[in-house]
Enzyme design. Sequence first.
Site, PDB file in Angstrom:
ATOM      1  N   CYS A 170       0.819  -1.050   0.106  1.00  0.00           N
ATOM      2  CA  CYS A 170       0.019   0.022  -0.014  1.00  0.00           C
ATOM      3  C   CYS A 170       0.894   1.216   0.017  1.00  0.00           C
ATOM      4  CB  CYS A 170      -1.003  -0.062   1.094  1.00  0.00           C
ATOM      5  SG  CYS A 170      -2.041  -1.436   1.159  1.00  0.00           S
ATOM      6  N   HIS A 310      -2.291   8.630   6.272  1.00  0.00           N
ATOM      7  CA  HIS A 310      -2.473   7.107   5.627  1.00  0.00           C
ATOM      8  C   HIS A 310      -3.985   6.618   5.970  1.00  0.00           C
ATOM      9  CE1 HIS A 310      -2.062   3.119   3.742  1.00  0.00           C
ATOM     10  NE2 HIS A 310      -2.576   2.515   4.956  1.00  0.00           N
ATOM     11  N   GLU A 321       0.020   5.607  13.405  1.00  0.00           N
ATOM     12  CA  GLU A 321       0.607   6.968  12.625  1.00  0.00           C
ATOM     13  C   GLU A 321       0.454   7.952  13.322  1.00  0.00           C
ATOM     14  OE1 GLU A 321      -1.083   8.289   9.026  1.00  0.00           O
ATOM     15  OE2 GLU A 321      -2.939   7.005   9.301  1.00  0.00           O
ATOM     16  N   LYS A 342      -9.277   8.596   2.491  1.00  0.00           N
ATOM     17  CA  LYS A 342      -9.814   7.409   2.303  1.00  0.00           C
ATOM     18  C   LYS A 342     -11.118   7.249   2.943  1.00  0.00           C
ATOM     19  CE  LYS A 342      -5.516   4.582   2.631  1.00  0.00           C
ATOM     20  NZ  LYS A 342      -4.495   5.778   2.540  1.00  0.00           N
ATOM     21  N   HIS A 347      -9.914   2.843   0.060  1.00  0.00           N
ATOM     22  CA  HIS A 347      -8.544   2.460   0.263  1.00  0.00           C
ATOM     23  C   HIS A 347      -8.016   1.644  -1.114  1.00  0.00           C
ATOM     24  CE1 HIS A 347      -4.414   1.164   1.259  1.00  0.00           C
ATOM     25  NE2 HIS A 347      -4.572   0.841   2.372  1.00  0.00           N
ATOM     26  N   PHE A 406       1.179  -3.680   4.076  1.00  0.00           N
ATOM     27  CA  PHE A 406       1.648  -4.837   4.599  1.00  0.00           C
ATOM     28  C   PHE A 406       2.795  -5.430   4.256  1.00  0.00           C
ATOM     29  CE2 PHE A 406      -2.925  -6.609   4.835  1.00  0.00           C
ATOM     30  CZ  PHE A 406      -3.377  -5.816   5.954  1.00  0.00           C
TER      31      PHE A 406
END
Length: 423
Positions: A170, A310, A321, A342, A347, A406
């Site tokens: 991502c 993110h 984060e 998002k 996403h 990931f």
Amino acid sequence: MTPRRAAITGIGVIAPGGIGSKNFWQLLTDGRTATRRISFFDPSPFRSQVAAEVDFDAELCGLGPQETRRMDRAAQFAVVSAREAIADSGLDLGALNPHRLGVTIGSAVGATMSLDQEYRTVSDGGRLDLVDHRYAVPHLYDYFVPSSFAAEVAWAAGAEGPATVVSTGCTSGLDAVGHAADLIREGMTDVMIAGAADAPISPITVACFDAIKATTPRNDDPEHASRPFDASRNGFVLGEGSAVFVLEELTAARSRGAHVYAEVAGYATRSNAYHMTGLRPDGREMAEAIRMALREAQLNPEDIDYINAHGSGTKQNDRHETSAFKSSLGAHAYATPVSSIKSMVGHSLGAIGSIEIAACALAMEHSIVPPTANLRQSDPECDLDYVPVTARDWQTNAVLSVGSGFGGFQSAIVLARPDRRIR
């Protein structure tokens, strides 16, 4: 010798709720969401049945029947976005040395939708253990190799320089643009077509995220299902899309009178070497990536005017984060607007990093910070200024965008006005 610098001079976007950068930006500033019940297939067997889909018509977007037949949906997104970015830049690619023109495209999952469709075809809907290859399309090999995305964009642009696919989960969209900027700064190229595309909304992808309970089960209210930083959040909403940029060496761009959206001033990436999907709560690897990106940009934490988070909408990520921002920016983190788009466009895995860079560049262009939609109930552990619900007028000279993927990937990129004070 004057250091080479990389500037964004063209933007192309395909996103849920809007084809083209203008429609995309209008969606964000309106605070509208493009999340809905999945329509590409029957989602009723799945735990999570919502997604942010793009209303995309390849023919209306200028692709011919042979291109549509040859390319996976994500590759189509990349080519259409690249064409918009090139047109937006005003650059005459035919006048360039093609060996000094390169392409970098990010993608997390490649040609997922085409591979899913082809497996169903050659296996007769999954009934055959030994598949019948005679029913496969002749372009099946291209679906297996994500490098075909870069090749398609290179052919569309006439680029004969470096052509690369970056696949780092991502963070792919951030890393592709960061890599492209590095090639310009190093003198390997003068112009880069860079960005990312993913079209992952297929049964196999939905099933995979269902298995680890990463996506939201809030199926009764798709419009409000994506809730980054909200106390009631319970997973992310899958999306799709693409954003591609024209990056040029700054001096050359200015010489031809190009409109410069922003300079890619700093970029860094780190790995947590910790867990496939897990994150350390202190966010130290993301914090280190932020510090290194700021160092490359020659900026202090206090110079950052906006953070594009993110902000996936999972409790693990949002807290991770938030800790990283506090660690890397110190007290300034509390004075800096933070938001997650998002909440509106979902996403889109590897594509989202580039889509978020587009949002950052347009935020600088219009002096408006996009909101975090659906943020109604604050999580006490997420105690920064997340710009809830409504866009905000805000002067931005330097912005930070981060990604988490990931595999342990943590990336940060800094966009800044080229005439900023450099220490």
